[in-house]
Design an enzyme around this catalytic site. Structure first.
Site, PDB file in Angstrom:
ATOM      1  N   ASP A 161      -1.870  30.987  11.036  1.00  0.00           N
ATOM      2  CA  ASP A 161      -2.245  29.410  11.535  1.00  0.00           C
ATOM      3  C   ASP A 161      -2.712  29.603  13.017  1.00  0.00           C
ATOM      4  O   ASP A 161      -2.180  30.457  13.820  1.00  0.00           O
ATOM      5  CB  ASP A 161      -1.095  28.811  11.501  1.00  0.00           C
ATOM      6  CG  ASP A 161      -1.451  27.208  12.047  1.00  0.00           C
ATOM      7  OD1 ASP A 161      -2.508  26.880  11.687  1.00  0.00           O
ATOM      8  OD2 ASP A 161      -0.418  26.624  12.652  1.00  0.00           O
ATOM      9  N   HIS A 176      -2.349  17.691  17.460  1.00  0.00           N
ATOM     10  CA  HIS A 176      -0.784  18.440  17.228  1.00  0.00           C
ATOM     11  C   HIS A 176       0.181  17.709  17.947  1.00  0.00           C
ATOM     12  O   HIS A 176       0.007  17.242  19.102  1.00  0.00           O
ATOM     13  CB  HIS A 176      -0.971  19.903  17.791  1.00  0.00           C
ATOM     14  CG  HIS A 176      -1.918  20.708  16.943  1.00  0.00           C
ATOM     15  ND1 HIS A 176      -3.214  21.302  17.311  1.00  0.00           N
ATOM     16  CD2 HIS A 176      -1.585  21.186  15.665  1.00  0.00           C
ATOM     17  CE1 HIS A 176      -3.743  21.818  16.312  1.00  0.00           C
ATOM     18  NE2 HIS A 176      -2.797  21.782  15.114  1.00  0.00           N
ATOM     19  N   GLY A 177       1.525  17.726  17.612  1.00  0.00           N
ATOM     20  CA  GLY A 177       2.596  17.222  18.298  1.00  0.00           C
ATOM     21  C   GLY A 177       2.836  15.705  17.919  1.00  0.00           C
ATOM     22  O   GLY A 177       1.904  15.034  16.847  1.00  0.00           O
ATOM     23  N   ASP A 222       4.176  20.613  11.048  1.00  0.00           N
ATOM     24  CA  ASP A 222       4.909  21.282  11.688  1.00  0.00           C
ATOM     25  C   ASP A 222       5.974  20.412  12.434  1.00  0.00           C
ATOM     26  O   ASP A 222       7.229  20.358  12.213  1.00  0.00           O
ATOM     27  CB  ASP A 222       4.211  22.227  13.003  1.00  0.00           C
ATOM     28  CG  ASP A 222       5.085  23.304  13.447  1.00  0.00           C
ATOM     29  OD1 ASP A 222       6.390  23.231  13.482  1.00  0.00           O
ATOM     30  OD2 ASP A 222       4.577  23.965  14.332  1.00  0.00           O
TER      31      ASP A 222
HETATM   32  O1  G3H Z   1      -0.605  24.247  15.626  1.00  0.00           O
HETATM   33  C1  G3H Z   1       0.319  24.503  16.036  1.00  0.00           C
HETATM   34  C2  G3H Z   1       1.538  24.601  15.281  1.00  0.00           C
HETATM   35  O2  G3H Z   1       2.394  23.294  15.208  1.00  0.00           O
HETATM   36  C3  G3H Z   1       2.080  25.807  15.895  1.00  0.00           C
HETATM   37  O3  G3H Z   1       2.617  25.715  16.967  1.00  0.00           O
HETATM   38  O4  G3H Z   1       1.950  27.703  18.334  1.00  0.00           O
HETATM   39  O5  G3H Z   1       3.963  26.342  18.974  1.00  0.00           O
HETATM   40  O6  G3H Z   1       3.812  27.858  16.933  1.00  0.00           O
HETATM   41  P1  G3H Z   1       3.269  26.780  17.924  1.00  0.00           P
HETATM   42  P1  13P Z   2       1.813  18.794  13.512  1.00  0.00           P
HETATM   43  O1  13P Z   2       2.726  19.789  14.260  1.00  0.00           O
HETATM   44  O2  13P Z   2       1.297  17.801  14.714  1.00  0.00           O
HETATM   45  O3  13P Z   2       2.262  18.680  12.221  1.00  0.00           O
HETATM   46  O4  13P Z   2       0.311  19.945  13.252  1.00  0.00           O
HETATM   47  C1  13P Z   2       0.695  21.241  12.583  1.00  0.00           C
HETATM   48  C2  13P Z   2      -0.687  21.946  12.521  1.00  0.00           C
HETATM   49  O5  13P Z   2      -1.548  21.568  12.432  1.00  0.00           O
HETATM   50  C3  13P Z   2      -0.388  23.347  12.704  1.00  0.00           C
HETATM   51  O6  13P Z   2      -1.646  24.068  12.539  1.00  0.00           O
HETATM   52 ZN    ZN Z   3      -3.148  23.090  13.420  1.00  0.00          ZN
END
Ligand code: G3H
Ligand code: 13P
Ligand code: ZN
Length: 284
Positions: free
Chosen positions: A82, A180-181, A232
């Site tokens: 990812d 994200h978030g 996520d």
């Molecule tokens: O796109 C972001 C995902 O939620 C992964 O987040 O880079 O904190 O593992 P992270």
């Molecule tokens: P969220 O944490 O907002 O669900 O996004 C997940 C994501 O896009 C990981 O690449």
């Molecule tokens: Zn993402």
């Protein structure tokens, strides 16, 4: 089953008009929560690890856990990188047996993003591994940007057509207003833009930042070609809520199994709801 490629599961999703859940993992309990639920729901599934997750858990641990889980499963499982941001990271994942990698070149200008994504795609495709590219910027909900700036970050449909033709990616992550978030208010998605992208790009589209997006918007995005949906934050929040609850109810608890067991159960409920919403239940 051994791992399958992203291209394979998304081709099936395209035929069936549904989306496959792509769930982020960082540890064993999350891998188990995703795999057990997908198996119970008879759903194809994508387990994805960010560079941060690989740094935290170790590439060898993540790979070994997902491969072991997939070998014992009877559903199609994809192991996906990812938001990979370097050629080297993508190559390391290929070497360890990932069946799909995302190259996120969204921080670069179009020509540079194309050149860097193409470099990864040429090697990955030669090895039978799928590639997801990103065009437009999917920011974080904490990013302090104005509405006008936000608009400029969204995916341009004409550029999307050019990007896909030039790179040969198997799936395209689009920026249509998700982030994200956790969202502060209700996210507003640009469905007209999604439809325009879909008109020009006959390719599975990827929706990032899908935690907290209302079910109706998710259904509409699927009807307009979203075939991989990334979750996520909703899983992280379920995990944290459950851990806090256990320790609040019993501050003396010290057995990791009694703390993380309920967290796994809480994550499974979130994953089950998403799999059903995405329409992938019963498709494996
Ligand atoms: O796109 C972001 C995902 O939620 C992964 O987040 O880079 O904190 O593992 P992270
Ligand atoms: P969220 O944490 O907002 O669900 O996004 C997940 C994501 O896009 C990981 O690449
Ligand atoms: Zn993402």
């Amino acid at each position: 089953m051994s791992l399958v490629t992203l291209k394979e599961v998304l081709q099936e999703a395209e035929r069936g008009g549904y989306a496959v859940g792509a769930f982020n993992t960082n540890n064993m309990e999350i891998v188990q929560a995703i795999m057990e639920t997908a198996e119970e729901e008879r759903a194809p599934v994508i387990l994805q690890a960010s560079q941060g997750a690989l740094k935290y858990a170790g590439l060898h641990y993540i790979t070994a856990m997902v491969k072991a889980a997939a070998a014992a499963a009877s559903i199609p499982v994809v192991l996906h990188l990812d938001h990979g941001t370097s050629f080297e990271q993508a190559m390391l994942c290929l070497r360890h047996g990932f069946t799909s990698v995302m190259f996120d070149g969204s921080r670069y200008a179009l020509a540079d993003n194309i050149a860097r994504t193409l470099r990864v795609a040429e090697v990955a495709h030669a090895m039978g591994v799928s590639v997801e590219g990103e065009l437009g910027k999917i920011g974080g909900t904490e990013d302090d940007i104005s509405v006008a700036e936000k608009d400029a970050f969204l995916t341009d449909p004409t550029e999307a057509e050019q990007f896909v033709a030039a790179t040969g990616v198997d799936a395209l992550a689009v920026a249509i207003g998700t982030a994200h978030g956790p969202y502060k208010g209700e996210p507003s998605l640009d469905f007209e833009r999604l439809a325009a992208i879909r008109d020009r790009v006959q390719l599975p589209l990827v929706l990032h930042g899908a935690s907290g997006v209302p079910a109706e918007s998710i259904r509409r995005a699927i009807s307009l070609g979203a075939r991989k949906i990334n979750i996520d934050t909703d899983i992280r929040q379920a995990f944290a809520r459950a851990v806090k609850q256990v320790l609040q109810n019993n501050p003396a608890e010290y057995d990791p199994r009694k703390i993380l067991g309920p967290a796994k159960a809480a994550m499974k409920e979130v994953i089950r709801e998403k799999i059903r919403l995405f329409g992938s239940a019963g498709k494996a």
